[in-house]
Scaffold this motif. Structure first.
Motif, PDB file in Angstrom:
ATOM      1  N   UNK A  77      27.352  -3.491  18.944  1.00 16.56           N
ATOM      2  CA  UNK A  77      26.153  -2.652  18.905  1.00 16.56           C
ATOM      3  C   UNK A  77      26.394  -1.386  19.730  1.00 16.56           C
ATOM      4  N   UNK A  78      26.735  -0.294  19.052  1.00 16.91           N
ATOM      5  CA  UNK A  78      27.027   0.967  19.727  1.00 16.91           C
ATOM      6  C   UNK A  78      25.801   1.505  20.460  1.00 16.91           C
ATOM      7  N   UNK A  79      24.609   1.326  19.892  1.00 13.87           N
ATOM      8  CA  UNK A  79      23.378   1.783  20.551  1.00 13.87           C
ATOM      9  C   UNK A  79      23.171   1.088  21.894  1.00 13.87           C
ATOM     10  N   UNK A  80      23.508  -0.189  21.970  1.00  7.86           N
ATOM     11  CA  UNK A  80      23.384  -0.927  23.232  1.00  7.86           C
ATOM     12  C   UNK A  80      24.342  -0.343  24.272  1.00  7.86           C
ATOM     13  N   UNK A  81      25.552  -0.004  23.844  1.00  3.87           N
ATOM     14  CA  UNK A  81      26.521   0.607  24.761  1.00  3.87           C
ATOM     15  C   UNK A  81      25.996   1.953  25.266  1.00  3.87           C
ATOM     16  N   UNK A  82      25.430   2.732  24.388  1.00  5.68           N
ATOM     17  CA  UNK A  82      24.871   4.032  24.761  1.00  5.68           C
ATOM     18  C   UNK A  82      23.713   3.848  25.742  1.00  5.68           C
ATOM     19  N   UNK A  83      22.851   2.859  25.502  1.00  2.01           N
ATOM     20  CA  UNK A  83      21.732   2.613  26.422  1.00  2.01           C
ATOM     21  C   UNK A  83      22.246   2.229  27.813  1.00  2.01           C
ATOM     22  N   UNK A  84      23.290   1.435  27.866  1.00  2.00           N
ATOM     23  CA  UNK A  84      23.888   1.065  29.156  1.00  2.00           C
ATOM     24  C   UNK A  84      24.396   2.301  29.888  1.00  2.00           C
ATOM     25  N   UNK A  85      25.065   3.158  29.161  1.00  6.15           N
ATOM     26  CA  UNK A  85      25.636   4.354  29.776  1.00  6.15           C
ATOM     27  C   UNK A  85      24.557   5.328  30.228  1.00  6.15           C
ATOM     28  N   UNK A  86      23.489   5.424  29.486  1.00  5.39           N
ATOM     29  CA  UNK A  86      22.401   6.327  29.886  1.00  5.39           C
ATOM     30  C   UNK A  86      21.785   5.904  31.207  1.00  5.39           C
ATOM     31  N   UNK A  87      21.748   4.611  31.461  1.00  9.89           N
ATOM     32  CA  UNK A  87      21.221   4.123  32.739  1.00  9.89           C
ATOM     33  C   UNK A  87      22.122   4.515  33.903  1.00  9.89           C
ATOM     34  N   UNK A  88      23.405   4.669  33.624  1.00  5.65           N
ATOM     35  CA  UNK A  88      24.370   4.892  34.696  1.00  5.65           C
ATOM     36  C   UNK A  88      24.914   6.316  34.750  1.00  5.65           C
TER      37      UNK A  88
END
Length: 183
Positions: free
Chosen positions: A25-36
């Motif tokens: 899930x690329x969107x999940x990876x992007x959401x993780x990165x946005x938090x950090x």
């Protein structure tokens, strides 16, 4: 108590996002990165100093993290894992920079202090932190700017918790000496 519950919720949410990302899930990876992303940028900036180097280090970190996400065994260590990758990338950039031949050194622009009393102190502290050598500057940044625990810093830097405490102690002493010398 409320903060502890919020941290537990965030940890559970992060674990789920990491697992989704590991399953493609690329969107999940992007959401993780946005938090950090702001914390990662701050960490990179504290190490390499230049914005273009920060961008390079972060881009390479994101690429390597995405490519090797399936190697992360414990999703709760995602933050520590990605910070470790970022630190390694920043260190590599610094090593490459030392090997580069500088054709012409441009003078650094002078920093203008803000007119308000509280801002003077903040700028002085940041300047003092920036003047520290790499190792003490890194632990100061991880501990105070990234709000990481001694254990997390130990994991990221792959050194003992005692070594982290020792570096923090020495760095605080250097900062105190530097700040007292400017008064």
């Amino acid at each position: 108590m409320e903060r502890l519950e919020e941290e537990r919720y965030n940890l559970l949410e992060m674990r789920l996002e990491v697992k989704k990302a590991q399953n493609g899930d690329l969107d999940a990876f992007v959401r993780l990165l946005r938090r950090l992303d702001s914390r990662m940028y701050g960490l990179a900036k504290s190490i390499v100093k230049r914005d273009e180097d920060c961008a390079d280090a972060m881009q390479e970190t994101l690429f390597k993290a995405y490519k090797s996400l399936n190697t992360l065994k414990n999703p709760e260590y995602f933050t520590t894992w990605i910070f470790r990758i970022l630190i390694n990338e920043c260190s590599q950039l610094l090593r490459n920079r030392k090997r580069a031949i500088v054709m012409d050194k441009l003078p650094e622009p002078k920093e203008v202090l803000a007119p308000y009393g509280g801002d003077h102190q903040r700028i002085d502290i940041q300047e003092a932190v920036d003047r520290l050598d790499d190792a003490p500057r890194l632990v100061i940044h991880l501990f105070y700017y990234q709000d990481l625990t001694i254990k997390q810093i130990s994991d990221i830097l792959e050194i003992s918790e005692g070594a982290v405490r020792s570096r923090l102690h020495r760095a605080r002493g250097m900062l105190a000496g530097s700040l007292l010398a400017t008064d």
